[in-house]
Scaffold this motif. Structure first.
Motif, short mmCIF file in Angstrom:
data_model
loop_
_atom_site.label_atom_id
_atom_site.label_comp_id
_atom_site.label_asym_id
_atom_site.label_seq_id
_atom_site.Cartn_x
_atom_site.Cartn_y
_atom_site.Cartn_z
N VAL A 60 0.46 -6.36 -3.91
CA VAL A 60 1.81 -6.89 -4.07
C VAL A 60 2.84 -5.84 -3.63
O VAL A 60 3.78 -6.15 -2.89
CB VAL A 60 2.05 -7.31 -5.54
CG1 VAL A 60 3.51 -7.62 -5.80
CG2 VAL A 60 1.17 -8.50 -5.89
N GLY A 61 2.66 -4.61 -4.06
CA GLY A 61 3.63 -3.55 -3.79
C GLY A 61 3.74 -3.13 -2.34
O GLY A 61 4.75 -2.56 -1.94
N LEU A 62 2.73 -3.41 -1.55
CA LEU A 62 2.78 -3.06 -0.14
C LEU A 62 3.57 -4.08 0.69
O LEU A 62 3.98 -3.78 1.81
CB LEU A 62 1.36 -2.94 0.43
CG LEU A 62 0.61 -1.67 0.02
CD1 LEU A 62 -0.88 -1.83 0.28
CD2 LEU A 62 1.17 -0.47 0.75
N ILE A 63 3.78 -5.27 0.15
CA ILE A 63 4.41 -6.34 0.92
C ILE A 63 5.68 -6.90 0.28
O ILE A 63 6.74 -6.92 0.89
CB ILE A 63 3.40 -7.51 1.14
CG1 ILE A 63 2.14 -7.01 1.84
CG2 ILE A 63 4.04 -8.66 1.89
CD1 ILE A 63 2.34 -6.52 3.25
N ALA A 66 9.49 -5.40 0.25
CA ALA A 66 10.18 -5.46 1.54
C ALA A 66 10.53 -6.89 1.92
O ALA A 66 11.64 -7.15 2.40
CB ALA A 66 9.31 -4.83 2.63
N VAL A 67 9.62 -7.81 1.70
CA VAL A 67 9.87 -9.20 2.06
C VAL A 67 11.03 -9.77 1.24
O VAL A 67 11.89 -10.47 1.78
CB VAL A 67 8.59 -10.06 1.85
CG1 VAL A 67 8.89 -11.54 1.93
CG2 VAL A 67 7.52 -9.67 2.87
N LEU A 68 11.05 -9.44 -0.05
CA LEU A 68 12.09 -9.97 -0.93
C LEU A 68 13.35 -9.10 -0.95
O LEU A 68 14.34 -9.47 -1.56
CB LEU A 68 11.55 -10.11 -2.36
CG LEU A 68 10.36 -11.06 -2.52
CD1 LEU A 68 9.85 -11.03 -3.95
CD2 LEU A 68 10.73 -12.46 -2.09
N LEU A 74 9.60 0.74 -2.96
CA LEU A 74 8.29 0.63 -3.59
C LEU A 74 7.15 0.53 -2.57
O LEU A 74 6.01 0.82 -2.89
CB LEU A 74 8.24 -0.56 -4.54
CG LEU A 74 9.06 -0.38 -5.82
CD1 LEU A 74 9.00 -1.65 -6.66
CD2 LEU A 74 8.57 0.81 -6.62
N VAL A 75 7.46 0.12 -1.34
CA VAL A 75 6.41 0.02 -0.32
C VAL A 75 5.82 1.40 -0.02
O VAL A 75 4.60 1.59 -0.15
CB VAL A 75 6.92 -0.67 0.96
CG1 VAL A 75 5.88 -0.59 2.08
CG2 VAL A 75 7.28 -2.12 0.66
N SER A 124 12.53 3.50 7.57
CA SER A 124 12.85 3.25 6.17
C SER A 124 13.63 1.95 6.04
O SER A 124 14.41 1.58 6.90
CB SER A 124 13.69 4.41 5.63
OG SER A 124 14.18 4.11 4.36
N PHE A 125 13.38 1.24 4.94
CA PHE A 125 14.10 -0.01 4.70
C PHE A 125 15.54 0.24 4.27
O PHE A 125 16.35 -0.66 4.28
CB PHE A 125 13.39 -0.85 3.63
CG PHE A 125 12.06 -1.38 4.10
CD1 PHE A 125 11.98 -2.29 5.15
CD2 PHE A 125 10.89 -1.00 3.48
CE1 PHE A 125 10.78 -2.79 5.58
CE2 PHE A 125 9.67 -1.49 3.90
CZ PHE A 125 9.61 -2.38 4.94
N THR A 126 15.86 1.47 3.89
CA THR A 126 17.21 1.79 3.42
C THR A 126 18.11 2.26 4.54
O THR A 126 19.30 2.40 4.34
CB THR A 126 17.17 2.86 2.32
OG1 THR A 126 16.56 4.05 2.84
CG2 THR A 126 16.40 2.36 1.11
N GLY A 127 17.54 2.56 5.71
CA GLY A 127 18.32 3.12 6.82
C GLY A 127 18.95 2.11 7.62
O GLY A 127 19.73 1.51 8.01
#
Length: 127
Positions: A60-63, A66-68, A74-75, A124-127
């Motif tokens: 769950v934590g790998l996907i 990021a999807v939500l 957490l990924v 990174s998802f934050t960048g």
């Protein structure tokens, strides 16, 4: 690079899901008869089930974060946790003389390292 990180995370999530389901729902005695799972015969049922639940959480934590777009950091954190799990798995398989499973654990470790590096760093998802 983003696509390759998604593919790596997806592969790891699939592996984690499969391992987690088997450790959580297959009786420990039956698991101990399967290739690569001989160690479960020496472990307590609670330990095996706990590892199974941790693997399900890893899937769950790998996907999903990021999807939500809910705490996507957490990924890579999950990928680092997967690295630690694979170190333990490799040591366990090494003790049992199961070299092919050690090699497989090292492949999973490398994929998780790639996901952690990529998602903490350049993609990174934050960048």
């Amino acid at each position: 690079m983003n696509l390759s990180l998604w593919i790596a995370a997806g592969l790891l999530a699939f592996v984690a899901l499969a391992g987690g389901l088997s450790k959580t729902f297959v009786p420990r005695e039956k698991l101990a008869t399967l290739p690569g799972a001989r160690w479960t015969g020496r472990a307590s049922t609670g330990f095996v089930k706990t590892l199974g639940v941790l693997e399900l959480l890893a899937a769950v934590g790998l996907i999903l974060p990021a999807v939500l777009d809910i705490a996507p950091v957490l990924v890579p954190v999950t990928a680092v946790c997967w690295i630690l799990l694979m170190i333990g798995a490799a040591v366990t398989h090494l003790r049992d003389g199961e070299a092919r499973f050690v090699a497989l654990n090292l492949v999973y470790l490398a994929l998780a390292g790639y996901v952690a590096w990529g998602r903490f760093g350049p993609e990174s998802f934050t960048g």
